[in-house]
Design a protein around this motif. Sequence first.
Motif, PDB file in Angstrom:
ATOM      1  N   ASN A 175       0.449   0.950  10.556  1.00  0.00           N
ATOM      2  CA  ASN A 175       0.663  -0.406  11.054  1.00  0.00           C
ATOM      3  C   ASN A 175       0.914  -0.333  12.561  1.00  0.00           C
ATOM      4  O   ASN A 175       2.053  -0.295  13.025  1.00  0.00           O
ATOM      5  CB  ASN A 175       1.849  -1.053  10.328  1.00  0.00           C
ATOM      6  CG  ASN A 175       1.937  -2.541  10.647  1.00  0.00           C
ATOM      7  OD1 ASN A 175       1.007  -3.109  11.189  1.00  0.00           O
ATOM      8  ND2 ASN A 175       3.060  -3.147  10.313  1.00  0.00           N
ATOM      9  N   ASP A 179      -5.404  -3.714  11.176  1.00  0.00           N
ATOM     10  CA  ASP A 179      -5.000  -2.691  10.230  1.00  0.00           C
ATOM     11  C   ASP A 179      -5.624  -2.974   8.873  1.00  0.00           C
ATOM     12  O   ASP A 179      -6.152  -4.065   8.609  1.00  0.00           O
ATOM     13  CB  ASP A 179      -3.474  -2.648  10.125  1.00  0.00           C
ATOM     14  CG  ASP A 179      -2.837  -2.225  11.439  1.00  0.00           C
ATOM     15  OD1 ASP A 179      -3.400  -1.327  12.099  1.00  0.00           O
ATOM     16  OD2 ASP A 179      -1.798  -2.801  11.812  1.00  0.00           O
ATOM     17  N   ASP A 200       2.789  -9.356  10.043  1.00  0.00           N
ATOM     18  CA  ASP A 200       2.171  -8.505   9.030  1.00  0.00           C
ATOM     19  C   ASP A 200       3.261  -7.851   8.200  1.00  0.00           C
ATOM     20  O   ASP A 200       4.460  -8.060   8.422  1.00  0.00           O
ATOM     21  CB  ASP A 200       1.237  -7.480   9.674  1.00  0.00           C
ATOM     22  CG  ASP A 200       1.962  -6.510  10.582  1.00  0.00           C
ATOM     23  OD1 ASP A 200       3.196  -6.409  10.497  1.00  0.00           O
ATOM     24  OD2 ASP A 200       1.280  -5.833  11.386  1.00  0.00           O
ATOM     25  N   ASN A 252      -1.188  -3.064   5.314  1.00  0.00           N
ATOM     26  CA  ASN A 252      -0.606  -3.389   6.620  1.00  0.00           C
ATOM     27  C   ASN A 252      -1.175  -4.680   7.197  1.00  0.00           C
ATOM     28  O   ASN A 252      -0.586  -5.248   8.120  1.00  0.00           O
ATOM     29  CB  ASN A 252      -0.848  -2.241   7.594  1.00  0.00           C
ATOM     30  CG  ASN A 252      -0.174  -0.959   7.149  1.00  0.00           C
ATOM     31  OD1 ASN A 252       0.920  -0.994   6.588  1.00  0.00           O
ATOM     32  ND2 ASN A 252      -0.827   0.164   7.367  1.00  0.00           N
TER      33      ASN A 252
END
Length: 1291
Positions: A901, A936, A1004, A940
């Motif tokens: 991430n 990502d 995220d 992620n």
Amino acid sequence: MKGITHSMLLLCLLLGLTSANTSPTIQQSVYQVCEDIPKDTYAFTINATDKENDPLTYSITDVNSPFQVETNTGNISVIRPLDRETTNIIILHVTVSDGLNTIPGRLTIIILDANDNQPIFQNAPYDVQVLENTTVGTSLFKAQASDDDSGTAGAVQYSIQEVTPSNGFDRFSIVSNTGEVKLNGTLNFTQSTFYRLKIIASDGGGHCHFDEPKFYSSTAFSFVTVVDVPDLDPIFVGLPYVGRVQEMSPLGTSVFTVTAIDQDTDINDEIIFSIKNSSAEGLFEISPAEGIITVSSNIDREAIGNVVDLTVKATESKLNIHGIYASAEANVQIEIVDINDNPPEFYKCGDEEDELSCVRESHFTAEVLEHSLGSVFINMTVRDLDRFSKTKLTLEGADKDVFSVEPPFTTSDSIVQLMVKQPQELDFEITNQMVLQVIAVDEEDTTLRSTATVTINIKDDNDNSPVFAQDTYKLTVPEHSPVGTILDNITAEDPDTMDEGNITYKLLPDSIRLYFDVEKYTGSVYVKNETLLDREVRALYSATLEARDTDNKPGNTVLEITLTDINDQPPVINRESYQEFVKEGEELKLKIQATDTDDPDTENSQIVFAILPSQFSDNFTIDPNTGVLTNRGELDREALDPKLDGKIVLNVTATDKGHPPLSTMVTVTINVDDINDNKPHFEASSYKFSVKEGEKGAFVGSVVAEDFDQTTEFNRLTFSVEGGFGSFGIRTFAADRGYSGNISVDRDIELDYERAPKQFKLQVEVADTDDFTAQVTVDVEVLDVNDERPEFKPIAPVKVKENTTISWPVGNFTAHDLDGNHSLVYELESMKCRCNSSLTPCSWFTLEPTGEVRLNPEETVDYEKCDQVVIEAQVVDEYTEKGENNSVTPGQMVINIEDINDNAPQFIISDVVSVVVSESASKGTSVARVTATDRDSEPNRQIEFKVTKVEFQYTNNEIKTMNMLFEAPVSTQQGDTYVGIIQTTGGLDMSEKGKYLVTVNAIDSGGLYTSTVMEIFKIDVSYKVELAFRDSRDEVEKKINEIQGALQFATKANVNIGEIMSKEPETTRAVVKTIVEAYFVYNNGTAMTPVEVELVISDPENRGPLIALGLADIGAVEVIEPKNDPWTFALLGMLAGLLIVLAVLTTSLMCTRRNYRRKLKAAKAMNSASMVTSDNQKSGPVVPGTNKYTMEGANPVLNLNIDTTMVLDMDDESSDVDKVSLNSLDYSEDMSVSVKENPMHMIQEEEEDDDSGPPKYIEPLGAALAQRGQKKNSGNPRAGYDNPAFSTTDL
């Protein structure tokens, strides 16, 4: 009338849409044409288009244009030759017509250059005069040529093609790009007075219309005249110069004339002559101007010689270019002619015998031997100094008859000799001296004579020979006597007194002097060489002894010399050597014979035999008297050294009994013949060898066997091999000792260490010629050879996290090699990264020679760029000895990049600058959508949206922080994109004028986030447009960005998608499946109504793309897909008819409405009057502007509470839309007046065309009431009162 005007405008608009025809358009106005394009050749096509694709026609309006056009195609062709040098741009006026519309056009035609002009020389010819001493490199002139063409076609290059005369070609050069002619070599006026240069000017060539380039050139001539300068010395002509003059010539006599000229012919300077040198000074002089040589003093040839050499100098009268007087010299040879003016004279010369050593003499002396003949040298030379003479010589005196003179006549210098004519008269005992006179007379002039006296002395002569006492002398001497041994002294006698003590002796013949000789002056005979005195060779010698006196007269006697014997001869063996053959084991018997040449009657000739000690002398014996040689033991060939080849050498001597005894040695060679009495045997009891695999015919090793029999007849051996599965062979070769058997791999068999036996046991047998045999065991070990190619082992995929910085290997290539000895090195073949589903070269990793794969420290692994790396490597065996050293197939390692991430979500920025919210929005109402992506991968990339801040921006740009009026509770994933729905958390305050600034975070799963600020405008729901689509909701959501873009392109407004809903079909034939709610908002916050959106989208240009995206309806209006129906034009005609009917109906309606206008105005005034309180009001309401009251008899309609906003046409200039703003964001404030204070609702009428001035009103009463309201609230001149009867939403 205002309604009629609007209807007519609408009618004209519709008619224009159906019948308008646009004019054609000329798309291109500039063209290029080559000037060398041939006549009647196509040049270009006019680029014109017509929107309706009507057929176009073309024409040229210019007069005398060099072009013509095809009417229907627009193709332009050339009808007259073009010349760029005259006109490089042509303006062509054309017209293009589609049948209804004709447009003019102005075309600019650029004429491109073609190489059609040759270079033209300027100011030719180029004639120059050049001094012959001009420095090399000097610029002489500059040839210039011009070419009207451009570019390389106009670039002129110069060259000299020809020079006359041809030997001057290297004397000139020209700068190729400037035409500057320079002197490249020295000039010489005498070699050539002019040069003609042929100069070529060539262009660079070029082409335009035709592919083949053209080249042009021109020629110019230059005459270079060489100007003479005084740089050459004068030169004499008529050489060589030879003159003649007689001696004693008068002074001033002309002898010779020399001539010289100036080589600088154009200068021709005056020459001055002088005499620089003379071999006889002062004899001659020369005139300076004419060069005449004359006699200046008396000439005596006999004093100065036959020739006088002069050096004459010719000097120019003016200075040359070097600042000196040029000159030249010449030799003049003057021959002096002789005259006869000298008598002959006698001279005596010295030993040097040259002219300088001779002196004039009149007395001479000589000697002569008595009784001798021949010449008598008197050292006399007769000479006449005249060049040509004839002299006569004679003798005078008492003894003139005894002699004669030689030569009697002479014409040159001669040596005079006397010749003896009467030798008997020369007797020393009678007279010892004679005197003569030699007379020399010049025959041409006898008065010229000379006389010399000669005295001759007579000498005595030796006339007797030596004599010996005996005619023969007998002498003896022992043989080999020492050198110098005297045999005898023998002398001779001579009566001449001059020879007394002067006799010499000599032994003859010459050959005898090898043995004996005599002392020259004493006569002693002695031994000269003792070695040669060998009685056995020669016992008697005979010689002549000669004696000579001083006059070399000889006398002789004979000598007989006898040698006596001594023991000097050794015994002689009758053979040089003895050689005897005997088989081993047999007896030897050999007799040695010898003789002695000494006297047989003495012990000197008696012989005794013996064997000299040696290696084998003890094995034999010899009889001393008979010389018989025998062996003492058995003879064995194998006991002898093989190098002797069976030969035994003995040295046998034969010795005499003399004193001292003499002996002779002879070599006796005994050949012991071999017999086969030995078996072969191997050198070792067993053998062990090794051989490399994979070599056909490879040498394994050698076994050595020997047979002690020493001859090849019995010791020759052969080998054979058994075992080894037929993989080996053996060949026999002679060795230093015995024989060797070379074992090798069969030529057709290749041993394989990895697959065949690694050990072999062989049996080798050896046999001699009589089949005597022996055996030995041979072990052969097969050695491994690095001949196998390495192969890669399977490599499992490797995982590497992105952005990692680990230093240890991320993976290893491993390979195996069947060879035992190997060194594997790994080499990178390729490295490719999978980026966007395609493999591209990259360098994220490095491959070590050990096979370790490591991160490249200079690169960063990024999953978002590439998610996989494929490395192909090759393995190489450095120890490979045979075959290929690398693997058959390369190894492959797949490295999967794992995502971390490391990327925050990114909002997808839309062209929409605002989002709208209906004023009726309640809690949970979806007001906007936000979209974001995360580079990502899962998980992620999972995104949630959160509203973190809400602010409100007023119209004066003041910002106020608000409560959380919005939230983003719902997030959905659509492919790689996440969509967040922004909803309200409650009702919105519609009294606030401005926009909401909503901060939304996209977060995220790893907590990384990105923020964006949304502008949310408040707008009422009446501006919501429902778009119906034939596709399913999922399909519409996939194409929502394309749909949104098409709508924005059509409306030029920001399209805000509210909600996408599925619609249940009402009938089986229904085509609408999905409803999309949208708002169309401009950047300033104003919105479009559904009707306005419908009008814009109905345009044919905008309708097509939306129908292709599945659009079916806008609200309740169905969008018709365009079809290429043949009835289209018929329907358009019908539509036109309907529009005409509509126009008639509209006109009728307008007329009817006029009747109601007065009534409505009256009602309006009544309504206004009913809300005004006045103390002076009469019993009933007064109708302003009339004499009517709202009492009995009045129009009952006036008593109704009717809102004037319902009037369809409030004045002649504004429409309903103009009177009421449909935009809830027009920032007008509500002014509420209490009913108690004023029960009247004031009506404000706004004009759209002028927002800045005060509002206009239909009635004066309305204006007055409006002014009253302004006094109460002057801060908002545009404020009005809301009539609760209707709302803008209802409108």
